[in-house]
Design a protein around this motif. Sequence first.
Motif, PDB file in Angstrom:
ATOM      1  N   PHE A 144      -4.808 -19.280  -6.178  1.00 25.59           N
ATOM      2  CA  PHE A 144      -4.888 -18.472  -7.396  1.00 25.59           C
ATOM      3  C   PHE A 144      -6.017 -17.462  -7.276  1.00 25.59           C
ATOM      4  CE2 PHE A 144      -2.880 -18.922 -11.576  1.00 25.59           C
ATOM      5  CZ  PHE A 144      -1.804 -19.709 -11.234  1.00 25.59           C
ATOM      6  N   ASP A 145      -7.145 -17.935  -6.787  1.00 26.62           N
ATOM      7  CA  ASP A 145      -8.319 -17.083  -6.672  1.00 26.62           C
ATOM      8  C   ASP A 145      -8.054 -15.914  -5.719  1.00 26.62           C
ATOM      9  OD1 ASP A 145     -11.026 -16.533  -7.318  1.00 26.62           O
ATOM     10  OD2 ASP A 145     -11.573 -17.166  -5.297  1.00 26.62           O
ATOM     11  N   GLN A 146      -7.472 -16.227  -4.571  1.00 27.86           N
ATOM     12  CA  GLN A 146      -7.158 -15.179  -3.590  1.00 27.86           C
ATOM     13  C   GLN A 146      -6.147 -14.179  -4.156  1.00 27.86           C
ATOM     14  OE1 GLN A 146      -5.868 -17.178  -0.048  1.00 27.86           O
ATOM     15  NE2 GLN A 146      -7.909 -17.996   0.392  1.00 27.86           N
ATOM     16  N   GLY A 147      -5.100 -14.759  -4.777  1.00 26.66           N
ATOM     17  CA  GLY A 147      -4.056 -13.904  -5.351  1.00 26.66           C
ATOM     18  C   GLY A 147      -4.606 -13.022  -6.460  1.00 26.66           C
ATOM     19  N   SER A 148      -5.496 -13.595  -7.270  1.00 24.06           N
ATOM     20  CA  SER A 148      -6.083 -12.858  -8.388  1.00 24.06           C
ATOM     21  C   SER A 148      -6.958 -11.713  -7.884  1.00 24.06           C
ATOM     22  CB  SER A 148      -6.913 -13.824  -9.242  1.00 24.06           C
ATOM     23  OG  SER A 148      -7.412 -13.160 -10.358  1.00 24.06           O
ATOM     24  N   GLN A 149      -7.733 -11.987  -6.839  1.00 22.52           N
ATOM     25  CA  GLN A 149      -8.593 -10.934  -6.265  1.00 22.52           C
ATOM     26  C   GLN A 149      -7.750  -9.804  -5.684  1.00 22.52           C
ATOM     27  OE1 GLN A 149     -11.691 -12.185  -3.560  1.00 22.52           O
ATOM     28  NE2 GLN A 149     -12.174 -13.955  -4.829  1.00 22.52           N
ATOM     29  N   HIS A 150      -6.683 -10.195  -4.989  1.00 16.37           N
ATOM     30  CA  HIS A 150      -5.796  -9.192  -4.397  1.00 16.37           C
ATOM     31  C   HIS A 150      -5.146  -8.334  -5.497  1.00 16.37           C
ATOM     32  CE1 HIS A 150      -3.000  -7.355  -1.609  1.00 16.37           C
ATOM     33  NE2 HIS A 150      -2.011  -7.681  -2.424  1.00 16.37           N
ATOM     34  N   LEU A 151      -4.721  -9.017  -6.557  1.00 20.34           N
ATOM     35  CA  LEU A 151      -4.070  -8.324  -7.674  1.00 20.34           C
ATOM     36  C   LEU A 151      -5.041  -7.351  -8.337  1.00 20.34           C
ATOM     37  CD1 LEU A 151      -1.564  -8.100  -9.505  1.00 20.34           C
ATOM     38  CD2 LEU A 151      -2.467  -9.992 -10.843  1.00 20.34           C
ATOM     39  N   THR A 152      -6.246  -7.834  -8.615  1.00 15.85           N
ATOM     40  CA  THR A 152      -7.253  -6.984  -9.263  1.00 15.85           C
ATOM     41  C   THR A 152      -7.582  -5.777  -8.388  1.00 15.85           C
ATOM     42  OG1 THR A 152      -8.162  -8.924 -10.355  1.00 15.85           O
ATOM     43  CG2 THR A 152      -9.568  -6.965 -10.297  1.00 15.85           C
ATOM     44  N   GLY A 153      -7.680  -6.008  -7.085  1.00 17.51           N
ATOM     45  CA  GLY A 153      -8.004  -4.920  -6.158  1.00 17.51           C
ATOM     46  C   GLY A 153      -6.943  -3.845  -6.105  1.00 17.51           C
ATOM     47  N   SER A 154      -5.705  -4.240  -6.377  1.00 20.36           N
ATOM     48  CA  SER A 154      -4.613  -3.262  -6.306  1.00 20.36           C
ATOM     49  C   SER A 154      -4.334  -2.602  -7.651  1.00 20.36           C
ATOM     50  CB  SER A 154      -3.335  -3.938  -5.801  1.00 20.36           C
ATOM     51  OG  SER A 154      -2.889  -4.894  -6.735  1.00 20.36           O
ATOM     52  N   LEU A 155      -5.123  -2.953  -8.675  1.00 19.50           N
ATOM     53  CA  LEU A 155      -4.858  -2.406 -10.014  1.00 19.50           C
ATOM     54  C   LEU A 155      -6.069  -1.644 -10.549  1.00 19.50           C
ATOM     55  CD1 LEU A 155      -3.037  -5.458 -11.637  1.00 19.50           C
ATOM     56  CD2 LEU A 155      -2.019  -3.285 -11.005  1.00 19.50           C
ATOM     57  N   ARG A 156      -6.512  -0.651  -9.788  1.00 18.90           N
ATOM     58  CA  ARG A 156      -7.654   0.145 -10.242  1.00 18.90           C
ATOM     59  C   ARG A 156      -7.307   0.880 -11.530  1.00 18.90           C
ATOM     60  NH1 ARG A 156     -10.032   4.908  -9.806  1.00 18.90           N
ATOM     61  NH2 ARG A 156      -8.156   5.914  -9.003  1.00 18.90           N
ATOM     62  N   LYS A 157      -8.248   0.874 -12.469  1.00 20.06           N
ATOM     63  CA  LYS A 157      -7.976   1.522 -13.758  1.00 20.06           C
ATOM     64  C   LYS A 157      -8.248   3.015 -13.651  1.00 20.06           C
ATOM     65  CE  LYS A 157      -8.535   0.860 -18.678  1.00 20.06           C
ATOM     66  NZ  LYS A 157      -8.783  -0.138 -19.699  1.00 20.06           N
ATOM     67  N   SER A 158      -7.240   3.823 -13.921  1.00 24.71           N
ATOM     68  CA  SER A 158      -7.388   5.273 -13.779  1.00 24.71           C
ATOM     69  C   SER A 158      -7.524   5.977 -15.126  1.00 24.71           C
ATOM     70  CB  SER A 158      -6.185   5.853 -13.028  1.00 24.71           C
ATOM     71  OG  SER A 158      -4.995   5.565 -13.723  1.00 24.71           O
ATOM     72  N   VAL A 159      -7.350   5.215 -16.218  1.00 21.58           N
ATOM     73  CA  VAL A 159      -7.444   5.814 -17.560  1.00 21.58           C
ATOM     74  C   VAL A 159      -8.547   5.100 -18.334  1.00 21.58           C
ATOM     75  CG1 VAL A 159      -6.235   6.305 -19.711  1.00 21.58           C
ATOM     76  CG2 VAL A 159      -4.981   6.351 -17.556  1.00 21.58           C
ATOM     77  N   SER A 160      -9.630   5.813 -18.626  1.00 22.60           N
ATOM     78  CA  SER A 160     -10.712   5.204 -19.406  1.00 22.60           C
ATOM     79  C   SER A 160     -10.814   5.810 -20.802  1.00 22.60           C
ATOM     80  CB  SER A 160     -12.046   5.365 -18.667  1.00 22.60           C
ATOM     81  OG  SER A 160     -12.278   6.738 -18.414  1.00 22.60           O
ATOM     82  N   GLN A 161      -9.949   6.775 -21.088  1.00 23.19           N
ATOM     83  CA  GLN A 161      -9.982   7.438 -22.388  1.00 23.19           C
ATOM     84  C   GLN A 161      -9.727   6.431 -23.514  1.00 23.19           C
ATOM     85  OE1 GLN A 161      -8.797   8.616 -19.669  1.00 23.19           O
ATOM     86  NE2 GLN A 161      -9.059  10.810 -19.498  1.00 23.19           N
ATOM     87  N   GLN A 162     -10.559   6.522 -24.565  1.00 25.15           N
ATOM     88  CA  GLN A 162     -10.401   5.630 -25.715  1.00 25.15           C
ATOM     89  C   GLN A 162      -9.782   6.353 -26.904  1.00 25.15           C
ATOM     90  OE1 GLN A 162     -11.281   2.303 -25.621  1.00 25.15           O
ATOM     91  NE2 GLN A 162     -11.727   2.605 -23.452  1.00 25.15           N
ATOM     92  N   ASP A 163      -9.705   7.667 -26.810  1.00 26.98           N
ATOM     93  CA  ASP A 163      -9.098   8.450 -27.895  1.00 26.98           C
ATOM     94  C   ASP A 163      -8.496   9.724 -27.292  1.00 26.98           C
ATOM     95  OD1 ASP A 163     -11.198  10.350 -27.522  1.00 26.98           O
ATOM     96  OD2 ASP A 163     -12.480   9.183 -28.830  1.00 26.98           O
ATOM     97  N   MET A 164      -7.985  10.600 -28.159  1.00 22.12           N
ATOM     98  CA  MET A 164      -7.326  11.822 -27.674  1.00 22.12           C
ATOM     99  C   MET A 164      -8.254  13.034 -27.717  1.00 22.12           C
ATOM    100  SD  MET A 164      -4.419  11.082 -26.462  1.00 22.12           S
ATOM    101  CE  MET A 164      -3.706  12.715 -26.292  1.00 22.12           C
ATOM    102  N   ALA A 165      -9.550  12.779 -27.750  1.00 21.49           N
ATOM    103  CA  ALA A 165     -10.493  13.899 -27.682  1.00 21.49           C
ATOM    104  C   ALA A 165     -10.358  14.558 -26.311  1.00 21.49           C
ATOM    105  CB  ALA A 165     -11.925  13.401 -27.876  1.00 21.49           C
ATOM    106  N   THR A 166     -10.479  15.884 -26.284  1.00 20.99           N
ATOM    107  CA  THR A 166     -10.279  16.578 -25.005  1.00 20.99           C
ATOM    108  C   THR A 166     -11.390  16.234 -24.022  1.00 20.99           C
ATOM    109  OG1 THR A 166     -11.370  18.523 -25.920  1.00 20.99           O
ATOM    110  CG2 THR A 166      -8.985  18.488 -25.970  1.00 20.99           C
TER     111      THR A 166
END
Lengths: 180, 122
Positions: free
Chosen positions: A152-174
């Motif tokens: 589980f630990d290995q799989g979880s680390q692999h999963l997290t590594g492949s799911l980089r967050k590319s959207v940090s916007q919290q609202d629609m401000a430009t």
Amino acid sequence: MKTLPVEELRELLAAVSSHGDWHLLEIETDLQQTAFLLDEAIEKLGNSFMTVYAHLMEQQAAIQLLADAGKLQVEEVAQLQVFQDNIGQEVNKVVTGMQFQDMTNQLLQRTINRVHGLKMLLQELSSHQFPMSADDEKEEIRQFIRQLNQNFDQGSQHLTGSLRKSVSQQDMATGEIDLF
Amino acid sequence: MAKTILTVDDSGSLRQMVAFSLKAAGYDVVQAVDGQDGLNKAKEKTVDLVLTDQNMPVMDGLTLISNLRTLASYQRVPILMLTTESSDEMKAKGKAAGANGWLVKPFDPKRLIEVVQKVIGA
């Protein structure tokens, strides 16, 4: 103290896995349906917006012809200019707002991928690939859980590594602009 | 003669809004759906500005920029990133790849046009 037979434990874990898998499948299906609906909605909104804007331009051109021909009062022309400016500002807001789907879609896809990865991890619970050799059943269960946890630990680390967050916007401000 | 801008984004709605804003300001727009498509279209016709997203299937924005900068015709063409990515790390990668600017989504059409005009003129 009576210990749980390892086979019974495996069956229970497989049942837990089955329940989890069913719920995750439901989540995955709902997320895909949401993404599809948003995709279709933004397409309709975008096309309607383009049509409305084209009609607005035609209307403004017609009004301009009247103004050029002197068929409008000065006050009326001034009032129409105010309307035009207001429309322009609202159009800008619409263009900014319509970009929501690009961000929500990225977030939804990331969530769908995580759910899919979690389903794969849960399959570990129902797998029977671990060796059964110990005479001591308690020790065997301990080994079984330890191996499960490691996987589980290995799989979880692999999963997290492949799911980089590319959207940090919290609202629609430009967003900010940097010129290098 | 109107200047031509190549916009590269895998999101149809985003491409539509970018193209709308640029055309309204008098620019010609060529659209591409990912980095590879962008590279192909850039080779077909040298444009005045490239405006690209980062995260796309097939080829991402940074790879597109690196590829464009190897082409003689794109050594001096301004390239702007328009992306949801906002980290300093990604911006540094963009600059190193050859980007001339970084715009974080969502964009305001008025500000986008101001930047484009600053970079390539009206």
